[in-house]
Design a protein around this motif. Structure first.
Motif, PDB file in Angstrom:
ATOM      1  N   SER A 179     121.135  48.102 128.394  1.00 38.25           N
ATOM      2  CA  SER A 179     121.637  49.459 128.160  1.00 38.25           C
ATOM      3  C   SER A 179     121.983  49.689 126.701  1.00 38.25           C
ATOM      4  CB  SER A 179     122.862  49.720 129.038  1.00 38.25           C
ATOM      5  OG  SER A 179     123.942  48.882 128.675  1.00 38.25           O
ATOM      6  N   LEU A 180     122.377  48.614 125.991  1.00 41.52           N
ATOM      7  CA  LEU A 180     122.690  48.734 124.569  1.00 41.52           C
ATOM      8  C   LEU A 180     121.437  48.723 123.694  1.00 41.52           C
ATOM      9  CD1 LEU A 180     125.760  46.308 124.345  1.00 41.52           C
ATOM     10  CD2 LEU A 180     125.815  48.795 124.156  1.00 41.52           C
ATOM     11  N   GLY A 181     120.302  48.365 124.293  1.00 40.45           N
ATOM     12  CA  GLY A 181     119.061  48.302 123.527  1.00 40.45           C
ATOM     13  C   GLY A 181     119.059  47.183 122.501  1.00 40.45           C
ATOM     14  N   LEU A 182     119.701  46.074 122.822  1.00 43.08           N
ATOM     15  CA  LEU A 182     119.795  44.973 121.862  1.00 43.08           C
ATOM     16  C   LEU A 182     118.448  44.280 121.696  1.00 43.08           C
ATOM     17  CD1 LEU A 182     123.199  43.314 122.913  1.00 43.08           C
ATOM     18  CD2 LEU A 182     122.779  44.933 121.060  1.00 43.08           C
ATOM     19  N   ALA A 183     118.132  43.955 120.465  1.00 41.59           N
ATOM     20  CA  ALA A 183     116.920  43.214 120.136  1.00 41.59           C
ATOM     21  C   ALA A 183     117.162  42.503 118.813  1.00 41.59           C
ATOM     22  CB  ALA A 183     115.721  44.155 120.029  1.00 41.59           C
ATOM     23  N   GLU A 184     116.441  41.440 118.592  1.00 43.71           N
ATOM     24  CA  GLU A 184     116.596  40.715 117.325  1.00 43.71           C
ATOM     25  C   GLU A 184     116.301  41.646 116.152  1.00 43.71           C
ATOM     26  OE1 GLU A 184     114.699  36.958 116.963  1.00 43.71           O
ATOM     27  OE2 GLU A 184     115.269  36.288 118.973  1.00 43.71           O
ATOM     28  N   GLY A 185     117.224  41.667 115.187  1.00 44.48           N
ATOM     29  CA  GLY A 185     117.075  42.529 114.029  1.00 44.48           C
ATOM     30  C   GLY A 185     117.794  43.855 114.151  1.00 44.48           C
ATOM     31  N   SER A 186     118.285  44.198 115.351  1.00 43.04           N
ATOM     32  CA  SER A 186     118.990  45.467 115.519  1.00 43.04           C
ATOM     33  C   SER A 186     120.436  45.350 115.055  1.00 43.04           C
ATOM     34  CB  SER A 186     118.943  45.910 116.979  1.00 43.04           C
ATOM     35  OG  SER A 186     119.608  44.983 117.821  1.00 43.04           O
ATOM     36  N   GLU A 187     121.017  46.474 114.658  1.00 42.68           N
ATOM     37  CA  GLU A 187     122.402  46.503 114.210  1.00 42.68           C
ATOM     38  C   GLU A 187     123.336  46.599 115.417  1.00 42.68           C
ATOM     39  OE1 GLU A 187     123.323  46.183 110.971  1.00 42.68           O
ATOM     40  OE2 GLU A 187     121.179  45.880 110.601  1.00 42.68           O
ATOM     41  N   ALA A 188     124.480  45.924 115.324  1.00 40.16           N
ATOM     42  CA  ALA A 188     125.470  45.960 116.393  1.00 40.16           C
ATOM     43  C   ALA A 188     126.832  45.664 115.796  1.00 40.16           C
ATOM     44  CB  ALA A 188     125.125  44.949 117.487  1.00 40.16           C
ATOM     45  N   PHE A 189     127.877  45.865 116.603  1.00 35.71           N
ATOM     46  CA  PHE A 189     129.209  45.498 116.149  1.00 35.71           C
ATOM     47  C   PHE A 189     129.909  44.683 117.227  1.00 35.71           C
ATOM     48  CE2 PHE A 189     129.652  49.728 118.066  1.00 35.71           C
ATOM     49  CZ  PHE A 189     130.716  49.544 118.945  1.00 35.71           C
ATOM     50  N   ALA A 190     130.903  43.918 116.818  1.00 34.11           N
ATOM     51  CA  ALA A 190     131.648  43.055 117.726  1.00 34.11           C
ATOM     52  C   ALA A 190     133.131  43.375 117.635  1.00 34.11           C
ATOM     53  CB  ALA A 190     131.406  41.582 117.385  1.00 34.11           C
ATOM     54  N   LEU A 191     133.791  43.424 118.784  1.00 34.28           N
ATOM     55  CA  LEU A 191     135.230  43.652 118.860  1.00 34.28           C
ATOM     56  C   LEU A 191     135.886  42.426 119.487  1.00 34.28           C
ATOM     57  CD1 LEU A 191     135.226  47.279 120.344  1.00 34.28           C
ATOM     58  CD2 LEU A 191     135.193  46.618 117.941  1.00 34.28           C
ATOM     59  N   ILE A 192     136.968  41.962 118.856  1.00 38.01           N
ATOM     60  CA  ILE A 192     137.691  40.786 119.349  1.00 38.01           C
ATOM     61  C   ILE A 192     139.178  41.054 119.233  1.00 38.01           C
ATOM     62  CG2 ILE A 192     137.995  38.276 119.150  1.00 38.01           C
ATOM     63  CD1 ILE A 192     135.377  38.594 117.218  1.00 38.01           C
ATOM     64  N   LYS A 193     139.891  40.965 120.335  1.00 41.51           N
ATOM     65  CA  LYS A 193     141.326  41.161 120.295  1.00 41.51           C
ATOM     66  C   LYS A 193     141.994  39.995 119.569  1.00 41.51           C
ATOM     67  CE  LYS A 193     142.090  44.056 124.363  1.00 41.51           C
ATOM     68  NZ  LYS A 193     142.857  44.180 125.631  1.00 41.51           N
ATOM     69  N   ALA A 194     143.010  40.303 118.786  1.00 35.38           N
ATOM     70  CA  ALA A 194     143.726  39.254 118.054  1.00 35.38           C
ATOM     71  C   ALA A 194     144.358  38.254 119.001  1.00 35.38           C
ATOM     72  CB  ALA A 194     144.791  39.886 117.154  1.00 35.38           C
ATOM     73  N   SER A 195     144.756  38.708 120.195  1.00 32.69           N
ATOM     74  CA  SER A 195     145.390  37.808 121.158  1.00 32.69           C
ATOM     75  C   SER A 195     144.401  36.838 121.791  1.00 32.69           C
ATOM     76  CB  SER A 195     146.073  38.634 122.260  1.00 32.69           C
ATOM     77  OG  SER A 195     145.148  39.499 122.897  1.00 32.69           O
ATOM     78  N   SER A 196     143.090  37.080 121.612  1.00 30.50           N
ATOM     79  CA  SER A 196     142.068  36.185 122.160  1.00 30.50           C
ATOM     80  C   SER A 196     141.667  35.079 121.190  1.00 30.50           C
ATOM     81  CB  SER A 196     140.817  36.988 122.547  1.00 30.50           C
ATOM     82  OG  SER A 196     141.104  37.951 123.531  1.00 30.50           O
ATOM     83  N   VAL A 197     142.229  35.110 119.980  1.00 28.37           N
ATOM     84  CA  VAL A 197     141.850  34.156 118.936  1.00 28.37           C
ATOM     85  C   VAL A 197     142.863  33.012 118.883  1.00 28.37           C
ATOM     86  CG1 VAL A 197     141.383  33.838 116.483  1.00 28.37           C
ATOM     87  CG2 VAL A 197     140.765  35.995 117.598  1.00 28.37           C
ATOM     88  N   ILE A 198     142.353  31.785 118.861  1.00 27.02           N
ATOM     89  CA  ILE A 198     143.171  30.590 118.704  1.00 27.02           C
ATOM     90  C   ILE A 198     142.997  30.075 117.275  1.00 27.02           C
ATOM     91  CG2 ILE A 198     143.537  28.211 119.467  1.00 27.02           C
ATOM     92  CD1 ILE A 198     142.356  29.061 122.179  1.00 27.02           C
ATOM     93  N   ILE A 199     144.098  29.748 116.617  1.00 22.37           N
ATOM     94  CA  ILE A 199     144.033  29.190 115.268  1.00 22.37           C
ATOM     95  C   ILE A 199     144.159  27.670 115.356  1.00 22.37           C
ATOM     96  CG2 ILE A 199     145.143  29.090 113.002  1.00 22.37           C
ATOM     97  CD1 ILE A 199     143.733  31.707 113.528  1.00 22.37           C
ATOM     98  N   ALA A 200     143.281  26.980 114.657  1.00 26.86           N
ATOM     99  CA  ALA A 200     143.291  25.518 114.668  1.00 26.86           C
ATOM    100  C   ALA A 200     143.106  24.990 113.256  1.00 26.86           C
ATOM    101  CB  ALA A 200     142.187  24.984 115.581  1.00 26.86           C
TER     102      ALA A 200
END
Length: 274
Positions: A179-200
């Motif tokens: 549905s997003l029409g993803l293909a190699e070379g296409s533009e996209a963005f990523a969202l990541i909640k700060a609470s989902s990130v672990i610092i090591a």
């Protein structure tokens, strides 16, 4: 008694508008953000710039981090200093963005004025139009290019290469990928909640279940009553924020300038397209 409503004054209808510059679905530039960049150029300090335009310190940092990430190159750079602290400066790309935005804004104002001249006879029954725009609560927003798609039985693994060269991996359903029409070379963005990130720290040679491990340097620590916000300057130039406990900050020995890595699962990454 005469019906006063028949003689009620109706204010003339006028058209108005405001210019925003988006990268995909994410806000890159606005009048407020351009005032922030101009104030940084003038004061050499994000905190001083925030005070000058009556913006909170955290909101100013968040705006700078997001603009740096979405632009694909640094618009604002911070250099370490001596006893007096570091300095912050606008890069050439940041200066160009202000100039380009101001030029586009002048064209936009002229366009709105011409529309107003054409719309002097608007009907009282003109419907109000609203344009819906996506807003996200996710603290981390990155734009990039799809560099690989690995299909599974139910889910697809999508690899997104950021402008700085670092790579993110997300796991989404095949239906979502289609549905997003993803293909190699296409533009996209990523969202990541700060609470989902672990610092090591000291992750070299370690075996990890988290699919994503991005190396960087602690740029900023914002302590809270229970949790602290940790902002990493990634090796590729982007910024990534995490929310961890104050106890974890102390246990890891985190400090501005210290190396650290951000870990997060591929299932914690939301992928979107324009």
């Amino acid at each position: 008694m005469a019906d006063s409503s028949a003689h009620q004054h109706i204010a003339p209808l006028t058209l108005d508008g405001q210019l925003w510059l988006n990268a995909g679905e994410q806000r890159l530039a606005s009048h407020g953000r351009m005032r922030l960049l101009a104030a940084i150029a003038e004061t050499g300090s994000i905190s001083a710039a925030a005070r000058a335009i009556k913006m909170s310190y955290k909101a100013a940092w968040d705006a700078v981090d997001q603009m740096n990430n979405l632009a694909g190159e640094a618009l604002v750079e911070r250099s370490a200093g001596g006893r007096g602290g570091g300095t912050t400066r606008l890069t050439a790309a940041g200066s160009r963005l202000i100039e380009d935005f101001n030029a586009l804004d002048a064209l936009h104002r002229d366009f709105v004025e011409r529309l107003n001249r054409e719309a002097e006879s608007l009907s009282d029954n003109l419907p109000l139009l609203r344009k819906l725009s996506m807003k996200s609560s996710a603290r981390n927003q990155f734009s990039g290019t799809v560099s690989a798609i690995r299909q599974g039985a139910v889910n697809d693994e999508v690899e997104l290469t950021l402008p700085g060269g670092q790579r993110l991996v997300a796991v989404i359903t095949q239906e979502s990928a289609a549905s997003l029409g993803l293909a190699e070379g296409s533009e996209a963005f990523a969202l990541i909640k700060a609470s989902s990130v672990i610092i090591a720290v000291e992750t070299e040679g370690a075996s990890l279940s988290a699919r994503n491990c991005l190396a960087g340097t602690v740029e900023r620590l914002v302590p809270g009553a229970v949790n602290s916000e940790v902002v990493l300057a990634l090796d590729g130039g982007e910024r990534l924020a995490a929310i961890i406990t104050r106890e974890s900050v102390e246990h890891l020995g985190l400090a501005e300038g210290s190396p650290a890595s951000a870990l997060f699962k591929a299932s914690s990454v939301i992928v979107g397209t324009r």
